[in-house]
Design a protein around this motif. Sequence first.
Motif, PDB file in Angstrom:
ATOM      1  N   ALA A   3     -45.406   7.224  -2.471  1.00 48.00           N
ATOM      2  CA  ALA A   3     -45.902   8.586  -2.237  1.00 48.00           C
ATOM      3  C   ALA A   3     -47.145   8.598  -1.341  1.00 48.00           C
ATOM      4  CB  ALA A   3     -46.210   9.254  -3.567  1.00 48.00           C
ATOM      5  N   MET A   4     -47.995   7.607  -1.496  1.00 48.67           N
ATOM      6  CA  MET A   4     -49.210   7.565  -0.682  1.00 48.67           C
ATOM      7  C   MET A   4     -48.872   7.298   0.788  1.00 48.67           C
ATOM      8  SD  MET A   4     -52.296   8.164  -0.484  1.00 48.67           S
ATOM      9  CE  MET A   4     -53.170   8.112  -2.003  1.00 48.67           C
ATOM     10  N   HIS A   5     -47.920   6.419   1.047  1.00 51.52           N
ATOM     11  CA  HIS A   5     -47.508   6.175   2.432  1.00 51.52           C
ATOM     12  C   HIS A   5     -46.919   7.440   3.058  1.00 51.52           C
ATOM     13  CE1 HIS A   5     -47.106   1.765   1.177  1.00 51.52           C
ATOM     14  NE2 HIS A   5     -48.164   1.857   1.957  1.00 51.52           N
ATOM     15  N   GLN A   6     -46.080   8.130   2.291  1.00 51.02           N
ATOM     16  CA  GLN A   6     -45.483   9.368   2.797  1.00 51.02           C
ATOM     17  C   GLN A   6     -46.563  10.409   3.073  1.00 51.02           C
ATOM     18  OE1 GLN A   6     -42.118   9.843   3.481  1.00 51.02           O
ATOM     19  NE2 GLN A   6     -42.894  11.668   4.501  1.00 51.02           N
ATOM     20  N   TYR A   7     -47.558  10.494   2.183  1.00 49.61           N
ATOM     21  CA  TYR A   7     -48.662  11.440   2.379  1.00 49.61           C
ATOM     22  C   TYR A   7     -49.428  11.112   3.659  1.00 49.61           C
ATOM     23  CZ  TYR A   7     -53.262  13.512   1.867  1.00 49.61           C
ATOM     24  OH  TYR A   7     -54.422  14.185   2.090  1.00 49.61           O
ATOM     25  N   MET A   8     -49.705   9.830   3.865  1.00 45.05           N
ATOM     26  CA  MET A   8     -50.443   9.440   5.070  1.00 45.05           C
ATOM     27  C   MET A   8     -49.650   9.767   6.335  1.00 45.05           C
ATOM     28  SD  MET A   8     -52.068   5.866   3.598  1.00 45.05           S
ATOM     29  CE  MET A   8     -52.166   5.128   5.187  1.00 45.05           C
ATOM     30  N   LEU A   9     -48.338   9.524   6.292  1.00 47.81           N
ATOM     31  CA  LEU A   9     -47.483   9.841   7.441  1.00 47.81           C
ATOM     32  C   LEU A   9     -47.447  11.357   7.688  1.00 47.81           C
ATOM     33  CD1 LEU A   9     -45.550   8.784   9.592  1.00 47.81           C
ATOM     34  CD2 LEU A   9     -43.716   8.983   7.908  1.00 47.81           C
ATOM     35  N   ASP A  10     -47.264  12.132   6.623  1.00 46.35           N
ATOM     36  CA  ASP A  10     -47.245  13.594   6.762  1.00 46.35           C
ATOM     37  C   ASP A  10     -48.591  14.131   7.251  1.00 46.35           C
ATOM     38  OD1 ASP A  10     -44.638  13.625   5.919  1.00 46.35           O
ATOM     39  OD2 ASP A  10     -45.122  14.196   3.856  1.00 46.35           O
ATOM     40  N   GLN A  24     -52.530  16.333  -1.585  1.00 49.04           N
ATOM     41  CA  GLN A  24     -52.459  14.932  -1.980  1.00 49.04           C
ATOM     42  C   GLN A  24     -51.434  14.745  -3.094  1.00 49.04           C
ATOM     43  OE1 GLN A  24     -56.377  13.839  -3.140  1.00 49.04           O
ATOM     44  NE2 GLN A  24     -57.164  13.833  -1.059  1.00 49.04           N
ATOM     45  N   PRO A  25     -50.804  13.585  -3.154  1.00 50.45           N
ATOM     46  CA  PRO A  25     -49.840  13.336  -4.223  1.00 50.45           C
ATOM     47  C   PRO A  25     -50.526  13.349  -5.591  1.00 50.45           C
ATOM     48  CG  PRO A  25     -49.843  11.530  -2.630  1.00 50.45           C
ATOM     49  CD  PRO A  25     -50.896  12.470  -2.237  1.00 50.45           C
ATOM     50  N   GLY A  26     -49.893  14.016  -6.553  1.00 52.85           N
ATOM     51  CA  GLY A  26     -50.432  14.073  -7.906  1.00 52.85           C
ATOM     52  C   GLY A  26     -51.453  15.164  -8.132  1.00 52.85           C
ATOM     53  N   LEU A  27     -51.778  15.920  -7.102  1.00 56.32           N
ATOM     54  CA  LEU A  27     -52.827  16.929  -7.229  1.00 56.32           C
ATOM     55  C   LEU A  27     -52.408  18.080  -8.127  1.00 56.32           C
ATOM     56  CD1 LEU A  27     -55.660  17.627  -6.146  1.00 56.32           C
ATOM     57  CD2 LEU A  27     -54.541  18.917  -4.340  1.00 56.32           C
ATOM     58  N   HIS A  28     -51.134  18.460  -8.084  1.00 57.26           N
ATOM     59  CA  HIS A  28     -50.676  19.620  -8.837  1.00 57.26           C
ATOM     60  C   HIS A  28     -49.702  19.250  -9.962  1.00 57.26           C
ATOM     61  CE1 HIS A  28     -52.576  22.173  -5.884  1.00 57.26           C
ATOM     62  NE2 HIS A  28     -51.955  21.526  -4.913  1.00 57.26           N
ATOM     63  N   GLN A  31     -50.107  21.286 -13.257  1.00 61.33           N
ATOM     64  CA  GLN A  31     -49.679  22.677 -13.061  1.00 61.33           C
ATOM     65  C   GLN A  31     -48.160  22.786 -13.137  1.00 61.33           C
ATOM     66  OE1 GLN A  31     -51.545  25.390 -12.948  1.00 61.33           O
ATOM     67  NE2 GLN A  31     -49.766  26.700 -12.713  1.00 61.33           N
ATOM     68  N   VAL A  32     -47.466  21.826 -12.570  1.00 60.84           N
ATOM     69  CA  VAL A  32     -46.004  21.823 -12.629  1.00 60.84           C
ATOM     70  C   VAL A  32     -45.521  21.666 -14.068  1.00 60.84           C
ATOM     71  CG1 VAL A  32     -43.940  20.524 -11.952  1.00 60.84           C
ATOM     72  CG2 VAL A  32     -45.723  20.992 -10.279  1.00 60.84           C
ATOM     73  N   VAL A  33     -46.165  20.789 -14.830  1.00 57.36           N
ATOM     74  CA  VAL A  33     -45.794  20.603 -16.236  1.00 57.36           C
ATOM     75  C   VAL A  33     -45.990  21.902 -17.006  1.00 57.36           C
ATOM     76  CG1 VAL A  33     -46.426  19.389 -18.371  1.00 57.36           C
ATOM     77  CG2 VAL A  33     -46.227  18.132 -16.229  1.00 57.36           C
TER      78      VAL A  33
END
Length: 76
Positions: A3-10, A24-28, A31-33
């Motif tokens: 997920a971190m690699h995908q975030y950096m690419l995006d 950022q990954p894991g930020l929300h 809230q989703v739960v």
Amino acid sequence: MNAMHQYMLDNYRASRRGDQSPPQPGLHDWQVVREIRDRHLLRRLLLSRPVHGRLRGALTRRLPGRPGAGKAAGRR
């Protein structure tokens, strides 16, 4: 790719295009739960099912003076 690699690419792509960077990954996650829990409770309410059926049933069996209290008293 994690997920971190995908975030950096995006994030890189967004900066090149002039777009807003993604969250950022894991930020929300929490809230989703909460939204999943609320949706589940609303669905049970709309289907006219008790939202907390197991808890309500357990309290009904254990509290004196309530319907079904004799069942628990007879088991002791």
